[in-house]
Write an enzyme that holds these catalytic residues in place. Sequence first.
Site, PDB file in Angstrom:
ATOM      1  N   ARG A 332       4.005   8.351  -9.020  1.00  0.00           N
ATOM      2  CA  ARG A 332       2.903   7.440  -9.313  1.00  0.00           C
ATOM      3  C   ARG A 332       1.813   8.201 -10.081  1.00  0.00           C
ATOM      4  O   ARG A 332       1.206   9.123  -9.546  1.00  0.00           O
ATOM      5  CB  ARG A 332       2.324   6.869  -8.011  1.00  0.00           C
ATOM      6  CG  ARG A 332       3.314   6.045  -7.199  1.00  0.00           C
ATOM      7  CD  ARG A 332       3.592   4.700  -7.826  1.00  0.00           C
ATOM      8  NE  ARG A 332       4.702   4.007  -7.194  1.00  0.00           N
ATOM      9  CZ  ARG A 332       4.589   3.199  -6.148  1.00  0.00           C
ATOM     10  NH1 ARG A 332       3.396   3.001  -5.608  1.00  0.00           N
ATOM     11  NH2 ARG A 332       5.654   2.604  -5.647  1.00  0.00           N
ATOM     12  N   GLU A 334      -1.224   7.839 -10.668  1.00  0.00           N
ATOM     13  CA  GLU A 334      -2.523   7.286 -10.296  1.00  0.00           C
ATOM     14  C   GLU A 334      -3.482   8.426  -9.984  1.00  0.00           C
ATOM     15  O   GLU A 334      -3.173   9.288  -9.168  1.00  0.00           O
ATOM     16  CB  GLU A 334      -2.367   6.372  -9.073  1.00  0.00           C
ATOM     17  CG  GLU A 334      -1.477   5.155  -9.336  1.00  0.00           C
ATOM     18  CD  GLU A 334      -1.128   4.414  -8.048  1.00  0.00           C
ATOM     19  OE1 GLU A 334      -1.507   4.909  -6.969  1.00  0.00           O
ATOM     20  OE2 GLU A 334      -0.485   3.361  -8.138  1.00  0.00           O
ATOM     21  N   ARG A 340      -4.726   9.823   1.348  1.00  0.00           N
ATOM     22  CA  ARG A 340      -3.428   9.194   1.592  1.00  0.00           C
ATOM     23  C   ARG A 340      -2.582   8.969   0.337  1.00  0.00           C
ATOM     24  O   ARG A 340      -1.561   8.300   0.392  1.00  0.00           O
ATOM     25  CB  ARG A 340      -3.628   7.856   2.303  1.00  0.00           C
ATOM     26  CG  ARG A 340      -4.339   6.780   1.487  1.00  0.00           C
ATOM     27  CD  ARG A 340      -4.378   5.482   2.257  1.00  0.00           C
ATOM     28  NE  ARG A 340      -4.821   4.355   1.444  1.00  0.00           N
ATOM     29  CZ  ARG A 340      -4.703   3.089   1.823  1.00  0.00           C
ATOM     30  NH1 ARG A 340      -4.142   2.803   2.977  1.00  0.00           N
ATOM     31  NH2 ARG A 340      -5.125   2.116   1.042  1.00  0.00           N
ATOM     32  N   HIS A 341      -3.013   9.534  -0.803  1.00  0.00           N
ATOM     33  CA  HIS A 341      -2.270   9.335  -2.042  1.00  0.00           C
ATOM     34  C   HIS A 341      -1.680  10.647  -2.574  1.00  0.00           C
ATOM     35  O   HIS A 341      -2.337  11.691  -2.552  1.00  0.00           O
ATOM     36  CB  HIS A 341      -3.161   8.722  -3.130  1.00  0.00           C
ATOM     37  CG  HIS A 341      -3.444   7.274  -2.914  1.00  0.00           C
ATOM     38  ND1 HIS A 341      -4.585   6.834  -2.290  1.00  0.00           N
ATOM     39  CD2 HIS A 341      -2.730   6.161  -3.223  1.00  0.00           C
ATOM     40  CE1 HIS A 341      -4.580   5.507  -2.229  1.00  0.00           C
ATOM     41  NE2 HIS A 341      -3.456   5.076  -2.792  1.00  0.00           N
ATOM     42  N   GLU A 483      -1.660   1.020   5.438  1.00  0.00           N
ATOM     43  CA  GLU A 483      -0.377   0.457   5.005  1.00  0.00           C
ATOM     44  C   GLU A 483       0.688   1.537   4.906  1.00  0.00           C
ATOM     45  O   GLU A 483       0.460   2.626   4.383  1.00  0.00           O
ATOM     46  CB  GLU A 483      -0.559  -0.192   3.626  1.00  0.00           C
ATOM     47  CG  GLU A 483       0.722  -0.741   3.017  1.00  0.00           C
ATOM     48  CD  GLU A 483       0.727  -0.656   1.506  1.00  0.00           C
ATOM     49  OE1 GLU A 483       1.785  -0.336   0.942  1.00  0.00           O
ATOM     50  OE2 GLU A 483      -0.339  -0.895   0.906  1.00  0.00           O
ATOM     51  N   SER A 486       5.359  -1.913   1.917  1.00  0.00           N
ATOM     52  CA  SER A 486       5.105  -3.148   1.190  1.00  0.00           C
ATOM     53  C   SER A 486       6.456  -3.738   0.827  1.00  0.00           C
ATOM     54  O   SER A 486       7.335  -3.021   0.342  1.00  0.00           O
ATOM     55  CB  SER A 486       4.290  -2.860  -0.079  1.00  0.00           C
ATOM     56  OG  SER A 486       3.946  -4.063  -0.716  1.00  0.00           O
ATOM     57  N   ARG A 534       3.452   9.193   4.532  1.00  0.00           N
ATOM     58  CA  ARG A 534       2.390   8.395   5.140  1.00  0.00           C
ATOM     59  C   ARG A 534       2.740   8.016   6.575  1.00  0.00           C
ATOM     60  O   ARG A 534       1.881   8.044   7.467  1.00  0.00           O
ATOM     61  CB  ARG A 534       2.107   7.145   4.309  1.00  0.00           C
ATOM     62  CG  ARG A 534       0.768   6.523   4.629  1.00  0.00           C
ATOM     63  CD  ARG A 534       0.416   5.376   3.698  1.00  0.00           C
ATOM     64  NE  ARG A 534       0.025   5.820   2.374  1.00  0.00           N
ATOM     65  CZ  ARG A 534      -0.459   5.016   1.437  1.00  0.00           C
ATOM     66  NH1 ARG A 534      -0.610   3.724   1.687  1.00  0.00           N
ATOM     67  NH2 ARG A 534      -0.800   5.483   0.242  1.00  0.00           N
TER      68      ARG A 534
END
Length: 560
Positions: A332, A334, A340-341, A483, A486, A534
Amino acid sequence: MPNVVDEVKHDAREDSAPTLNGPNESETSVDIPTQEEEGLTKSALKKKAKEEEKARKKAEKAAKVKEAEQVREAAEGLDYAEAHYGKLPLHQSQSRPNRKRTDIATLSAKNNSEHVLLRARIQTSRLQSNKMAFLSLRQRTDTIQAMLAVNDKQVSKQMVKWAASLSDESIVLVHGTVVKSPESIKSCSIDDVEIHVSELWLVAGVEYRLPFSLDDASRSETAPEIEGQFSRVLLDTRLNNRIVDLRTQTNQAIFKIQHAIGDLFRDYLNNNGFTEIHSPKLQGAATESGASVFKVGYFKGNAFLAQSPQLAKQMAIAADFERVYEIGPVFRAEDSNTHRHLTEFIGLDLEMTIEEHYHEVKELLDGMFKTIFKGLNERYAKEIAVVGKQFEAEEFKWREETLTLTFKEAVDLLVEDGVDRKILDDINTENEKRLGRLVKAKYDTDYFIIDKFPLELRPFYTMPDPNDPTLTNSYDFFMRGEEILSGAQRIHDPEFLCKQMQAKGVDPESMKGYIDGFRMGCPPHGGGGIGLERVLMLFLKLNNIRRASLFPRDPKRLEP
């Protein structure tokens, strides 16, 4: 008792240094200046004389030190234990004597008086006196005390001194006898026995000073830092020296639990008719959103690192695999520098056909999570306890009948707690955590599901709700208010899929191969994607996902 090694080569002792002679005839004779000296100035001659005098005194001092060492060795006598300790020759698989090795974890009082051979690291060492030394030996999450005490046969003063001089984290081969301890050894995980060492061999030493001590790296996160006694090891320091950091008992336990999560995930799905697949991580187009994809050079063009195995899973369903799962890396792009990323993590993904309702998928996922939680508590209680000493947390709780809220019900809970409904079109990270606290207080569970997310919050391939087109047949799973999964029912009709892609700003022609798979007939299906790190972080409450990744990758870290 047989030696651990048949032959250990020792350097021959140097001959004793000759005693210094007193003045002789040559020393008292008048020096005749050489031709070179005649050309020197008085100051240069004086400087040369000083240098010669300095060298003479240095030689005299070295001779005296050597003589004192020889006197001391003579007083102590010969080292009768020299065949029982020392540095081993370089291990090149020279032989294979098939000696039985012991794991520290298996030792207890029932092994009293047994002779053992084991390889371990020296966690700490302490010289009690010139006749006794203690070592704390470590294997993964277990430690045991070892003692060397001078005796007439196998352990000498020289051996004790050498053992205590070995650096922390040295790897040693130990031969000794298990002895029941008269009292509990609180500093070690094996607290009812110790090893009385008869042989000690250095397998691999430490060549430079460690960046931090493992004792400091293992202290409770809530322990106050006391100047002069210990230092808190910061996360960046740990990650910059990850090999040393991973040696702590806490990290050994964390990654054993990480392994267990993957193992339990795989076992559950295998037992429910799933097939493990391995999809490519190089793709010709971004699968979800171009803004969060890594572009890489691919010969004369470009490729993208897979954001998930989503499309491959769906194509496998179209190919009649029925139920598939994958454990693999997810990328990812991002720029999220949060707790948490990660830019690369391990995804636990699955996809399955639907017979009647997408809740078949949700319920299977729910059953899988509860099986994982139960398996961890039953099989890895020891490791969970080890982690809990450093990262103190309430035991993770879940209900047999999992709490499921609709997105609207979750929003209502937050509004009742004072959150403005206008900002709850999406539930951000802060409000996710707030919701987690509300759910824990009201329902006494750390694990829950939110169903029926708004269409605008989900990817183009998510199936809309049949009764309300603004909602979707989708769900998220949560642990401790964050979360972890998903998922949804996917669109399997090609025309409807093209329509939804266009509504999301995705050109159907850019994913023609994906859409063509559905044109040849594909059953209704759904699935989900889970972040392994996670789940691990939240189950153990590690507070930062980097602690749950072996060598984490984030926007600021590509090494080690």
